[in-house]
Design a protein around this motif. Structure first.
Motif, PDB file in Angstrom:
ATOM      1  N   TYR A   5      43.944 -22.608  -9.812  1.00 46.22           N
ATOM      2  CA  TYR A   5      42.945 -21.552  -9.712  1.00 46.22           C
ATOM      3  C   TYR A   5      43.148 -20.732  -8.443  1.00 46.22           C
ATOM      4  O   TYR A   5      43.347 -21.281  -7.366  1.00 46.22           O
ATOM      5  N   TRP A   7      41.485 -17.035  -6.522  1.00 50.84           N
ATOM      6  CA  TRP A   7      40.456 -15.997  -6.557  1.00 50.84           C
ATOM      7  C   TRP A   7      40.987 -14.741  -5.897  1.00 50.84           C
ATOM      8  O   TRP A   7      41.659 -14.793  -4.870  1.00 50.84           O
ATOM      9  N   ARG A  22      35.108 -20.612   3.018  1.00 51.20           N
ATOM     10  CA  ARG A  22      35.348 -20.464   1.586  1.00 51.20           C
ATOM     11  C   ARG A  22      36.270 -21.572   1.095  1.00 51.20           C
ATOM     12  O   ARG A  22      37.184 -21.992   1.790  1.00 51.20           O
ATOM     13  N   VAL A  24      38.009 -23.200  -2.782  1.00 52.92           N
ATOM     14  CA  VAL A  24      38.195 -23.165  -4.233  1.00 52.92           C
ATOM     15  C   VAL A  24      38.459 -24.585  -4.701  1.00 52.92           C
ATOM     16  O   VAL A  24      39.399 -25.237  -4.257  1.00 52.92           O
ATOM     17  N   ASP A  30      35.797 -23.414  -9.266  1.00 58.10           N
ATOM     18  CA  ASP A  30      34.665 -22.760  -8.620  1.00 58.10           C
ATOM     19  C   ASP A  30      35.019 -22.310  -7.205  1.00 58.10           C
ATOM     20  O   ASP A  30      35.710 -23.008  -6.473  1.00 58.10           O
ATOM     21  N   LEU A  31      34.517 -21.134  -6.830  1.00 59.62           N
ATOM     22  CA  LEU A  31      34.669 -20.612  -5.479  1.00 59.62           C
ATOM     23  C   LEU A  31      33.346 -20.829  -4.754  1.00 59.62           C
ATOM     24  O   LEU A  31      32.286 -20.459  -5.257  1.00 59.62           O
ATOM     25  N   CYS A  46      38.544 -14.491 -10.896  1.00 58.29           N
ATOM     26  CA  CYS A  46      39.242 -15.771 -10.953  1.00 58.29           C
ATOM     27  C   CYS A  46      40.506 -15.616 -11.803  1.00 58.29           C
ATOM     28  O   CYS A  46      40.473 -15.004 -12.868  1.00 58.29           O
TER      29      CYS A  46
END
Length: 104
Positions: A5, A7, A22, A24, A30-31, A46
């Protein structure tokens, strides 16, 4: 398994190597943002990659905006459910759909 993943923020890949605010989750994609700042406002997208399938897919952009009054938690709970229009799953596999609530 085998998914990765990433972002994208305002068309630039987020570099989270040295970022303590931050994160991930490579388990869910999910962020998480801690202590949102004005410069966090913008569009987040995403991107999910599969090395096995040699494919990368982007979700729709999600806009992050700041509340004008700077106050959270003094409002009736707001329930938001954001599921994709279609969710595909192989027979016998597990599917996880999440629901978030905001409020006090």
């Amino acid at each position: 398994p085998g998914l990765s993943y990433t972002w994208i923020f305002n068309n630039n890949t987020l570099d989270l190597q040295e970022d303590s605010r931050r994160f991930v989750s490579q388990a869910t994609g999910d962020l998480y943002l801690a202590k949102v700042e004005p410069w966090d406002v913008g569009n987040y997208t995403c991107a999910v990659s599969s090395a096995a399938a040699q494919r990368r897919v982007w979700g729709p952009p999600t806009a992050l905006t700041l509340r004008g009054d700077g106050v959270m938690g003094e409002y009736e709970p707001k329930i938001e459910v954001r599921f994709p229009e279609t969710t595909y799953a192989a027979k016998g596999s597990s599917v996880r759909l999440e629901c978030f609530a905001l409020g006090k």
